[in-house]
Design a protein around this motif. Structure first.
Motif, PDB file in Angstrom:
ATOM      1  N   GLY A 245      16.365   5.589  17.320  1.00 55.71           N
ATOM      2  CA  GLY A 245      15.408   6.660  17.110  1.00 55.71           C
ATOM      3  C   GLY A 245      15.865   7.900  17.849  1.00 55.71           C
ATOM      4  O   GLY A 245      17.004   7.987  18.305  1.00 55.71           O
ATOM      5  N   GLU A 246      14.990   8.870  17.970  1.00 53.24           N
ATOM      6  CA  GLU A 246      15.304  10.096  18.711  1.00 53.24           C
ATOM      7  C   GLU A 246      15.127   9.833  20.201  1.00 53.24           C
ATOM      8  O   GLU A 246      14.064   9.395  20.638  1.00 53.24           O
ATOM      9  N   GLU A 247      16.179  10.117  20.974  1.00 51.69           N
ATOM     10  CA  GLU A 247      16.127   9.858  22.402  1.00 51.69           C
ATOM     11  C   GLU A 247      15.741  11.131  23.160  1.00 51.69           C
ATOM     12  O   GLU A 247      16.299  12.198  22.913  1.00 51.69           O
ATOM     13  N   TYR A 248      14.801  10.986  24.069  1.00 51.64           N
ATOM     14  CA  TYR A 248      14.296  12.111  24.851  1.00 51.64           C
ATOM     15  C   TYR A 248      14.428  11.820  26.344  1.00 51.64           C
ATOM     16  O   TYR A 248      14.294  10.673  26.791  1.00 51.64           O
ATOM     17  N   THR A 249      14.675  12.870  27.099  1.00 54.54           N
ATOM     18  CA  THR A 249      14.482  12.851  28.544  1.00 54.54           C
ATOM     19  C   THR A 249      13.247  13.694  28.832  1.00 54.54           C
ATOM     20  O   THR A 249      13.078  14.765  28.266  1.00 54.54           O
ATOM     21  N   ILE A 250      12.397  13.197  29.710  1.00 52.74           N
ATOM     22  CA  ILE A 250      11.162  13.908  30.050  1.00 52.74           C
ATOM     23  C   ILE A 250      11.220  14.305  31.514  1.00 52.74           C
ATOM     24  O   ILE A 250      11.383  13.460  32.395  1.00 52.74           O
ATOM     25  N   ASP A 251      11.121  15.593  31.777  1.00 51.97           N
ATOM     26  CA  ASP A 251      10.995  16.091  33.146  1.00 51.97           C
ATOM     27  C   ASP A 251       9.508  16.249  33.444  1.00 51.97           C
ATOM     28  O   ASP A 251       8.811  17.009  32.758  1.00 51.97           O
ATOM     29  N   ALA A 252       9.031  15.537  34.434  1.00 51.97           N
ATOM     30  CA  ALA A 252       7.623  15.644  34.820  1.00 51.97           C
ATOM     31  C   ALA A 252       7.527  16.030  36.287  1.00 51.97           C
ATOM     32  O   ALA A 252       8.424  15.723  37.084  1.00 51.97           O
ATOM     33  N   PHE A 253       6.454  16.713  36.631  1.00 54.87           N
ATOM     34  CA  PHE A 253       6.252  17.111  38.027  1.00 54.87           C
ATOM     35  C   PHE A 253       4.845  16.741  38.464  1.00 54.87           C
ATOM     36  O   PHE A 253       3.862  17.053  37.785  1.00 54.87           O
ATOM     37  N   MET A 254       4.760  16.058  39.625  1.00 57.33           N
ATOM     38  CA  MET A 254       3.492  15.705  40.249  1.00 57.33           C
ATOM     39  C   MET A 254       3.386  16.351  41.622  1.00 57.33           C
ATOM     40  O   MET A 254       4.401  16.485  42.313  1.00 57.33           O
ATOM     41  N   ASP A 255       2.175  16.714  42.027  1.00 60.54           N
ATOM     42  CA  ASP A 255       2.011  17.251  43.381  1.00 60.54           C
ATOM     43  C   ASP A 255       2.033  16.101  44.384  1.00 60.54           C
ATOM     44  O   ASP A 255       2.258  14.938  44.023  1.00 60.54           O
TER      45      ASP A 255
ATOM     46  N   PHE B 152      14.948  14.260  40.804  1.00 62.64           N
ATOM     47  CA  PHE B 152      15.501  15.273  39.906  1.00 62.64           C
ATOM     48  C   PHE B 152      16.644  14.663  39.102  1.00 62.64           C
ATOM     49  O   PHE B 152      17.578  14.093  39.666  1.00 62.64           O
ATOM     50  N   GLY B 153      16.596  14.776  37.784  1.00 60.06           N
ATOM     51  CA  GLY B 153      17.726  14.388  36.955  1.00 60.06           C
ATOM     52  C   GLY B 153      18.716  15.528  36.850  1.00 60.06           C
ATOM     53  O   GLY B 153      18.409  16.683  37.165  1.00 60.06           O
ATOM     54  N   GLY B 154      19.918  15.214  36.376  1.00 62.04           N
ATOM     55  CA  GLY B 154      20.951  16.240  36.258  1.00 62.04           C
ATOM     56  C   GLY B 154      20.583  17.354  35.308  1.00 62.04           C
ATOM     57  O   GLY B 154      21.018  18.497  35.472  1.00 62.04           O
ATOM     58  N   GLY B 155      19.770  17.051  34.289  1.00 57.81           N
ATOM     59  CA  GLY B 155      19.377  18.060  33.313  1.00 57.81           C
ATOM     60  C   GLY B 155      18.103  18.799  33.661  1.00 57.81           C
ATOM     61  O   GLY B 155      17.626  19.629  32.862  1.00 57.81           O
ATOM     62  N   ALA B 156      17.539  18.554  34.843  1.00 57.13           N
ATOM     63  CA  ALA B 156      16.274  19.194  35.236  1.00 57.13           C
ATOM     64  C   ALA B 156      16.303  20.717  35.157  1.00 57.13           C
ATOM     65  O   ALA B 156      15.291  21.333  34.806  1.00 57.13           O
ATOM     66  N   PRO B 157      17.436  21.380  35.475  1.00 58.80           N
ATOM     67  CA  PRO B 157      17.446  22.846  35.365  1.00 58.80           C
ATOM     68  C   PRO B 157      17.110  23.380  33.976  1.00 58.80           C
ATOM     69  O   PRO B 157      16.685  24.525  33.844  1.00 58.80           O
ATOM     70  N   MET B 158      17.273  22.576  32.921  1.00 59.97           N
ATOM     71  CA  MET B 158      16.872  23.026  31.587  1.00 59.97           C
ATOM     72  C   MET B 158      15.360  23.234  31.526  1.00 59.97           C
ATOM     73  O   MET B 158      14.882  24.269  31.052  1.00 59.97           O
ATOM     74  N   SER B 159      14.610  22.230  31.991  1.00 58.04           N
ATOM     75  CA  SER B 159      13.148  22.344  31.977  1.00 58.04           C
ATOM     76  C   SER B 159      12.682  23.436  32.932  1.00 58.04           C
ATOM     77  O   SER B 159      11.720  24.159  32.653  1.00 58.04           O
ATOM     78  N   ILE B 160      13.366  23.566  34.063  1.00 59.03           N
ATOM     79  CA  ILE B 160      13.026  24.628  35.013  1.00 59.03           C
ATOM     80  C   ILE B 160      13.209  25.992  34.365  1.00 59.03           C
ATOM     81  O   ILE B 160      12.350  26.870  34.463  1.00 59.03           O
ATOM     82  N   ALA B 161      14.332  26.173  33.649  1.00 57.84           N
ATOM     83  CA  ALA B 161      14.606  27.455  32.993  1.00 57.84           C
ATOM     84  C   ALA B 161      13.626  27.746  31.868  1.00 57.84           C
ATOM     85  O   ALA B 161      13.369  28.910  31.542  1.00 57.84           O
ATOM     86  N   SER B 162      13.037  26.706  31.287  1.00 54.85           N
ATOM     87  CA  SER B 162      12.078  26.918  30.202  1.00 54.85           C
ATOM     88  C   SER B 162      10.723  27.397  30.710  1.00 54.85           C
ATOM     89  O   SER B 162       9.887  27.841  29.924  1.00 54.85           O
TER      90      SER B 162
END
Length: 331
Positions: free
Chosen positions: A192-202, A271-281
């Protein structure tokens, strides 16, 4: 002015993450030095930080004492782990580190880290709370290869970065990989379609952001091309998972969207290696961390841009004989 200095552990190639923290500090107009630590003096991220530190290898005698020493020496406000192998040790000694410094350690409770680092425990957690996941085969099922439907997927129970993770096409490969892979688990192979999810909790485990990224291309287990997709089904199912698991900080989750629904395959409490993508968004976990350190309260939001496409690439730096970075003017 208060200083909100950050200690980035196992900095390695996390140049983008160093830059994200610097950008967030400038945006908020706060004083924050980024101290990058690694056991190797050739880790690229060291040369983009405000200060670099060489520390013992994780688990070596003196490692924890060195972390505590750096926190007090550099007036650290937040310690940020970045790789899987340091998480259990740091979670175990979180109270000691925080009691002997003024720093907060960005790590979930030990029981959460144990669930995430052991893929058998991850599977049990997902099944217990009725989340979809690829079926894990038992030893009895694996012994009867005539009844197995191939392909399968094999990986280490505590692995990361897709190291020793293989698609298994037949009984011969299954026997081979079970000898080669350390402490293997075997699952059905799903497509199927593979996703990485960046989530942030306080720090109280309240969900603040959930950002699905479609994995368009992967290299050595890390995303190289990805697209931000505000997939409502993925966001809602991930929020349910996080509200039960209750991690803290930036969390990276992997799932596959199949015909059965959203199937979770991995949870990484860092933090995953691709986290800066979600940060930049616009889902800026670095800014969120600074705001929490400043005593602010954050609310759940989806104030990030949809449908952004990110293409990652390598870049080199040059060091002279004194291990100083050579710039264009110096060459």
């Amino acid at each position: 002015m208060n200083a909100y200095n950050i200690l980035l552990l196992s900095a390695g190639r996390r140049v983008e993450l160093v830059q994200c923290f610097k950008k967030a500090a400038r945006k908020l107009n706060i004083q924050s030095d980024i101290i990058a630590a690694d056991c190797q003096g050739t880790a690229p991220a060291l040369y983009f930080a405000d200060k670099k530190e060489i520390v013992p290898k994780i688990g070596d005698p003196g490692y924890l004492d060195k972390i505590i020493e750096l926190c007090n020496q550099d007036d650290i406000a937040l310690i940020v782990p970045t790789i899987d192998t340091e998480l259990l040790l740091l979670a175990k000694y979180k109270e000691k580190i925080e009691n002997e410094t003024r720093a907060k350690l960005l790590i979930s409770d030990l029981n959460v880290v144990e669930i995430c680092r052991d893929k058998v425990k991850t599977q049990s957690f997902l099944e217990k709370h009725r989340f979809l996941a690829p079926k894990m085969l038992t030893d009895d099922e694996l012994a009867n290869t005539d009844q197995i439907r191939f392909p399968l997927f094999i990986k280490p129970k505590d692995g990361s970065s897709s190291i020793q993770a293989y698609k298994v096409h037949n009984a011969y490969e299954l026997a081979l990989y079970r000898r080669v892979v350390k402490s293997p688990i075997v699952q059905e192979f799903i497509e199927g379609e593979e996703y990485t999810i960046d989530a942030f909790m306080d720090f109280q485990s309240n969900v603040i952001t959930v950002v699905p990224r479609l994995r368009l291309a992967v290299r050595s287990g890390e995303i190289s091309k990805g697209k931000i997709v505000k997939d409502r089904a993925i966001i809602n199912e991930t929020k349910k998972l996080l509200e039960i698991l209750r991690p803290i900080g930036h969390i990276t989750i992997q799932c596959i969207k199949t015909r059965r629904g959203i199937e979770f395959i991995e949870i990484n409490p860092r933090f995953g290696g691709g986290a800066p993508m979600s940060i930049a968004s616009g889902a800026d976990s670095c800014e969120n961390l600074y705001r929490l350190l400043m005593g602010q309260t954050l609310e759940y939001n989806e104030n990030y841009r949809d449908n952004l496409l990110f293409l990652r690439f390598d870049q080199s730096i040059c060091l002279n004989e004194d291990m100083k970075m050579v710039t264009g003017k110096d060459s």
